[in-house]
Design an enzyme around this catalytic site. Structure first.
Site, PDB file in Angstrom:
ATOM      1  CD  GLN A 193     -64.721  63.217 103.996  1.00  0.00           C
ATOM      2  OE1 GLN A 193     -65.450  63.297 103.015  1.00  0.00           O
ATOM      3  NE2 GLN A 193     -65.119  62.693 105.152  1.00  0.00           N
ATOM      4  CG  ASN A 216     -69.413  55.814 100.210  1.00  0.00           C
ATOM      5  OD1 ASN A 216     -68.736  56.526  99.458  1.00  0.00           O
ATOM      6  ND2 ASN A 216     -69.679  56.168 101.451  1.00  0.00           N
ATOM      7  CD  GLU A 329     -66.829  42.326  91.132  1.00  0.00           C
ATOM      8  OE1 GLU A 329     -66.007  42.757  91.961  1.00  0.00           O
ATOM      9  OE2 GLU A 329     -68.058  42.372  91.319  1.00  0.00           O
ATOM     10  CG  HIS A 330     -66.755  37.750  91.186  1.00  0.00           C
ATOM     11  ND1 HIS A 330     -67.434  38.876  91.637  1.00  0.00           N
ATOM     12  CD2 HIS A 330     -65.573  37.722  91.838  1.00  0.00           C
ATOM     13  CE1 HIS A 330     -66.680  39.497  92.532  1.00  0.00           C
ATOM     14  NE2 HIS A 330     -65.552  38.828  92.676  1.00  0.00           N
TER      15      HIS A 330
END
Length: 431
Positions: A193, A216, A329-330
């Site tokens: 929302q 999330n 990502e890392h």
């Protein structure tokens, strides 16, 4: 708890196939819920925001002002932060600003033959929305990482949204970080929302041009759905780390980094590639020993058992090939000569070299952004930075003489594509 995979003699492709790689988008039921929420926000505005905040957060707003964070709340939060933490946040903010200042681009003009002028104009995005997780998750570092590059880019207004706890409470570290970074307005709303409110606008919240920040699965799916109405930073999936190590690496340090990442979420991915069987065995023992006294051990166990893997390969060249395919990502390179492996790396969000550059250094203090591409998207995405908050406009100016030399080619090209009016628009000036 964590799998040990012998990849010696195996191809890069077979090693990749052996890994469990979760997707961030395979959530049909959640997507249906998100679409309903977004429709309601678009149609009902603030009323839908109030209803969903009551439903999901247990907070009942009676008036618009209840949804907004006041200056008094920010002052109280800032003054409640322990000085040691506040000083660490200030140091982090300084390092982030210093790093991202170097990313600034300039507008330019080039003068060519026959009076032709070509150029590029850099302008900042006008309004940006920043989503900050709430509830159990409290990440002031993410506030700094998302907001400071936008401020450096020159964004005019930054709106932050973050879900409240059941008593309407916002973690003071979040508010203190927002104050340090320079957020203009803060609203106590979260979930899909909040994304809808930023993307479509409501009676109270103005529509933004771009939405950044982690969340999330509902937040992630909502960002995906509103892309096109607004820009977004990226579709973030489960967090991940990959370590390339040889027998010079300290197994205690390797295990500690893998555990630090696994505690993020049960779907976090922690992978280590090595050409040393002895190191693999030592790291496995260290993981088991170090997990015993961790308060987050249940999350760690869930993450490592499903998505953790210690992989032994023939050599470090194979390790870099696998790393490039995973596009983590890392990426930590803990080898004798990490610069050698660095030259072979093409796909990674953030790269850490040597035994004294642990991944949490990038999370909190070094300065480069920790909002990074996940789920293999480092093959085509970059870390969040100043570029994410600017627009480039091209500039073209021709003289009569310059156009007289080009209009016949323009008309030829246009007619080849079936655009007669384009051709005439160029020719009419010389008829």
């Amino acid at each position: 708890m964590i799998k040990l995979l012998d990849g010696r003699g195996e191809s890069c492709e077979s090693i990749i196939k052996a890994l469990n790689r979760p997707s961030q988008l395979e959530y049909v039921e959640e997507r249906n819920s998100v679409n309903q929420i977004l429709r309601d926000i678009k149609l009902k505005g603030d009323r839908a925001l109030f209803d969903y905040t009551s439903k999901f957060e247990g907070v009942n707003y009676e008036k618009i002002e209840d949804m907004m964070v006041s200056d008094e709340e920010i002052d109280r939060a800032y003054n409640s932060i322990p000085s040691t933490l506040l000083n660490a946040m200030k140091k982090s903010a300084e390092n982030i600003a210093k790093y991202h200042q170097k990313q600034l681009q300039n507008s330019w003009i080039s003068f060519e033959e026959d009076g032709v002028m070509l150029g590029q104009r850099i302008t900042p995005i006008a309004r940006v929305g920043v989503y900050v997780p709430g509830g159990r998750a409290s990440y002031p570092s993410s506030v700094l990482m998302n907001v400071i590059p936008a401020k450096i880019a020159g964004v005019e207004e930054i709106i932050m949204v973050t879900p409240p706890t059941g008593d309407g409470y916002i973690n003071p570290t979040i508010l203190a970080a927002a104050y340090l970074a320079g957020v203009d307005k803060i609203y106590k709303i979260g979930g899909a929302q909040a994304i809808g409110a930023l993307a479509y606008g409501t009676e109270t919240i103005g529509k933004v041009d771009k939405i950044v920040g982690p969340g999330n699965i509902y937040v992630t799916l909502a960002k995906k759905e509103v892309f096109g109405f607004v820009d977004i930073d990226m579709i973030a999936g489960p967090s991940e780390i990959l370590i390339i190590a040889d027998d010079s690496a300290d197994p205690t340090c390797v295990a500690a980094v893998l555990l630090s990442h696994a505690q993020h979420h049960p779907m976090a991915r922690s992978i280590r590639l090595t050409d040393s069987q002895a190191l693999a065995s030592s790291v496995k023992r260290e993981i088991e020993n170090q997990t015993m006294d961790m308060t987050t051990r249940e999350t760690i166990k869930a993450s490592l058992s499903e998505y953790g893997c210690l992989i032994v390969v023939d050599d470090l060249d194979i390790a870099t090939q696998v790393a490039n395919d995973i596009a983590p990502e890392h990426l930590e390179i803990m080898t004798r000569y990490p610069e050698r492996e660095l030259k072979l790396i093409k796909n990674a969000g953030s790269i850490f070299l040597g035994p004294y550059s642990p991944e949490p250094l990038g999370d909190y203090m070094a300065g480069p952004n920790h909002v990074l591409p996940t789920s293999g998207t480092a093959k085509f995405y970059s870390p969040l930075g100043v570029d994410a908050f600017i627009k480039r406009s091209s500039i073209i100016q021709y003289t009569e003489n310059a156009l007289s030399k080009a209009y016949r080619d323009i008309a030829c090209f246009a007619r080849a594509e079936g655009f007669e009016a384009h051709a005439r628009a160029a020719e009419v000036r010389f008829e």
